[in-house]
Scaffold this motif. Structure first.
Motif, PDB file in Angstrom:
ATOM      1  N   GLU A   1       1.763   6.164  -7.255  1.00 18.10           N
ATOM      2  CA  GLU A   1       0.611   6.917  -7.753  1.00 18.10           C
ATOM      3  C   GLU A   1       0.875   8.419  -7.662  1.00 18.10           C
ATOM      4  O   GLU A   1       0.587   9.173  -8.592  1.00 18.10           O
ATOM      5  CB  GLU A   1      -0.630   6.541  -6.953  1.00 18.10           C
ATOM      6  N   TRP A   2       1.457   8.874  -6.558  1.00 20.37           N
ATOM      7  CA  TRP A   2       1.769  10.289  -6.379  1.00 20.37           C
ATOM      8  C   TRP A   2       2.785  10.757  -7.424  1.00 20.37           C
ATOM      9  O   TRP A   2       2.632  11.824  -8.012  1.00 20.37           O
ATOM     10  CB  TRP A   2       2.312  10.523  -4.972  1.00 20.37           C
TER      11      TRP A   2
ATOM     12  N   VAL B   1      -4.229   3.871 -10.834  1.00 21.55           N
ATOM     13  CA  VAL B   1      -4.275   3.138  -9.581  1.00 21.55           C
ATOM     14  C   VAL B   1      -3.781   1.724  -9.819  1.00 21.55           C
ATOM     15  O   VAL B   1      -4.235   1.042 -10.722  1.00 21.55           O
ATOM     16  CB  VAL B   1      -5.716   3.100  -9.006  1.00 21.55           C
TER      17      VAL B   1
ATOM     18  N   ASN C   1       2.389   1.652  -3.447  1.00 22.65           N
ATOM     19  CA  ASN C   1       1.341   2.074  -4.367  1.00 22.65           C
ATOM     20  C   ASN C   1       1.089   3.576  -4.243  1.00 22.65           C
ATOM     21  O   ASN C   1       0.982   4.283  -5.246  1.00 22.65           O
ATOM     22  CB  ASN C   1       0.059   1.297  -4.093  1.00 22.65           C
ATOM     23  N   ASN C   2       1.007   4.074  -3.026  1.00 27.15           N
ATOM     24  CA  ASN C   2       0.773   5.503  -2.809  1.00 27.15           C
ATOM     25  C   ASN C   2       1.912   6.352  -3.355  1.00 27.15           C
ATOM     26  O   ASN C   2       1.677   7.402  -3.970  1.00 27.15           O
ATOM     27  CB  ASN C   2       0.559   5.784  -1.327  1.00 27.15           C
TER      28      ASN C   2
ATOM     29  N   ASN D   1       0.815  -1.204   0.000  1.00 31.91           N
ATOM     30  CA  ASN D   1       0.000   0.000   0.000  1.00 31.91           C
ATOM     31  C   ASN D   1       0.858   1.267   0.000  1.00 31.91           C
ATOM     32  O   ASN D   1       0.554   2.228  -0.705  1.00 31.91           O
ATOM     33  CB  ASN D   1      -0.949   0.017   1.196  1.00 31.91           C
ATOM     34  N   LYS D   2       1.922   1.271   0.774  1.00 26.55           N
ATOM     35  CA  LYS D   2       2.812   2.441   0.808  1.00 26.55           C
ATOM     36  C   LYS D   2       3.482   2.660  -0.545  1.00 26.55           C
ATOM     37  O   LYS D   2       3.567   3.796  -1.025  1.00 26.55           O
ATOM     38  CB  LYS D   2       3.865   2.276   1.905  1.00 26.55           C
TER      39      LYS D   2
END
Length: 60
Positions: free
Chosen positions: A40-41, A52, A36-37, A33-34
């Protein structure tokens, strides 16, 4: 996990794995999740794309 087994005095690795495998799974999900964030950013920042990434289910 071998170190944990030895430190806790579990005779069998399966005992340690049965008790603590969920911790490893949760750590993998959190790391995914980290990442991915962050990705994405970066994509939004540099390319202006709203992309996403889906996380694959991890099974033990």
């Amino acid at each position: 996990m071998k170190v944990v087994q030895e430190r806790l005095g579990h005779k069998e690795m399966s005992t340690t794995a049965n008790i603590y495998s969920h911790v490893d799974l949760e750590m993998q999900k959190e790391a995914t999740n980290k990442l991915n964030n962050i990705l994405e950013w970066q994509i939004k920042k540099h390319l202006g794309i709203n992309l996403v990434f889906s996380m694959c289910e991890i099974s033990l």
